[in-house]
Design an enzyme around this catalytic site. Structure first.
Site, PDB file in Angstrom:
ATOM      1  N   ARG A   1      15.782   2.655  -9.441  1.00 36.10           N
ATOM      2  CA  ARG A   1      14.613   1.848  -9.885  1.00 36.10           C
ATOM      3  C   ARG A   1      14.416   0.500  -9.799  1.00 36.10           C
ATOM      4  NH1 ARG A   1      10.116   2.491 -14.044  1.00 36.10           N
ATOM      5  NH2 ARG A   1       8.561   0.785 -13.176  1.00 36.10           N
TER       6      ARG A   1
ATOM      7  N   ARG B   1       7.918   4.208  -7.517  1.00 38.46           N
ATOM      8  CA  ARG B   1       9.215   4.151  -8.094  1.00 38.46           C
ATOM      9  C   ARG B   1       9.872   5.371  -8.024  1.00 38.46           C
ATOM     10  NH1 ARG B   1       5.291   3.755 -13.156  1.00 38.46           N
ATOM     11  NH2 ARG B   1       4.467   2.767 -11.627  1.00 38.46           N
TER      12      ARG B   1
ATOM     13  N   ASP C   1      10.698   6.834 -13.365  1.00 36.72           N
ATOM     14  CA  ASP C   1      10.197   6.216 -14.449  1.00 36.72           C
ATOM     15  C   ASP C   1      10.220   6.880 -15.508  1.00 36.72           C
ATOM     16  OD1 ASP C   1       8.542   4.338 -15.905  1.00 36.72           O
ATOM     17  OD2 ASP C   1       6.787   5.450 -15.506  1.00 36.72           O
TER      18      ASP C   1
ATOM     19  N   ASP D   1       9.253   6.854 -19.954  1.00 42.67           N
ATOM     20  CA  ASP D   1       8.627   6.550 -20.941  1.00 42.67           C
ATOM     21  C   ASP D   1       8.431   7.066 -22.178  1.00 42.67           C
ATOM     22  OD1 ASP D   1       7.421   4.298 -19.472  1.00 42.67           O
ATOM     23  OD2 ASP D   1       5.977   5.496 -18.484  1.00 42.67           O
TER      24      ASP D   1
END
Length: 146
Positions: A84, A93, A96, A98
Site C-alpha cells: 500500500r 490502493r 485498505d 479500516d
C-alpha cells in the site's frame, strides 16, 4: 476478547481478490486476533476520487486482545506488507483496512475515529458488515442509524 470488531477491506489495484485474501490471511496469522467472519466480495465504484478502477470490498468480523491503537498499527503493517502506498487521498490502493466498529465504543484519538466517520455514507461498508453481523444487536443498531 469479547467485543466484536468490524473491518472494511478494499482493493482496486493488482489482483484484487488475492489482495483481499492475503489481508485476511495476515489478520488470521496474528496471535492476538481471532477472525470470526468474512463477508462476500462486493464490487463497487470508487468513493471520493472517482477516476480510478472499481474496488472489491469485504467486511471482516474479529475479536482481539489488542487495544484499538495496537490493532490500527497491525492493520497499517498489513497494508504496507501488501505494498500500500499513500500517494493520493482516496486514490487507488492495493489494499485498505479500516476499523469501522468496535463493539459499542466511540473512539476519538489523533489517529483513530470509531465508528468510522464515513461509514454511514458508504454502502460498500454497510452491506458487507450487515451480511456478517448475525445476531450482533449492537452493530445492527449502528447500521440502522441515519
Amino acid at each position: 476478547m469479547t467485543e466484536q470488531v468490524y473491518l472494511s477491506i478494499g482493493s482496486n489495484m493488482g489482483d484484487q481478490l488475492a489482495n483481499l485474501n492475503a489481508a485476511v490471511q495476515r489478520l488470521t496469522d496474528q496471535e492476538d486476533v481471532m477472525v470470526t467472519a468474512v463477508s462476500s466480495v462486493y464490487e463497487t465504484e470508487p468513493w471520493g476520487k472517482r477516476d480510478q478502477a472499481n474496488f472489491y470490498n469485504i467486511a471482516v468480523a474479529l475479536t482481539t486482545r489488542l487495544d484499538p491503537e495496537s490493532l490500527l498499527t497491525v492493520l497499517h503493517d498489513i497494508e504496507q506488507s501488501l505494498h500500500r502506498q499513500r500517494l493520493v487521498h482516496w486514490g487507488p490502493r492495493t489494499v485498505d483496512l479500516d476499523i469501522i466498529y468496535w463493539g459499542n465504543r466511540d473512539i476519538h484519538t489523533a489517529d483513530l475515529t470509531v465508528p468510522h466517520p464515513h461509514a454511514a455514507e458508504r454502502n460498500f461498508v454497510l452491506l458487507p458488515i450487515q451480511e456478517i453481523a448475525g445476531d450482533d444487536s449492537e452493530t445492527k443498531q449502528r447500521l440502522n442509524k441515519p
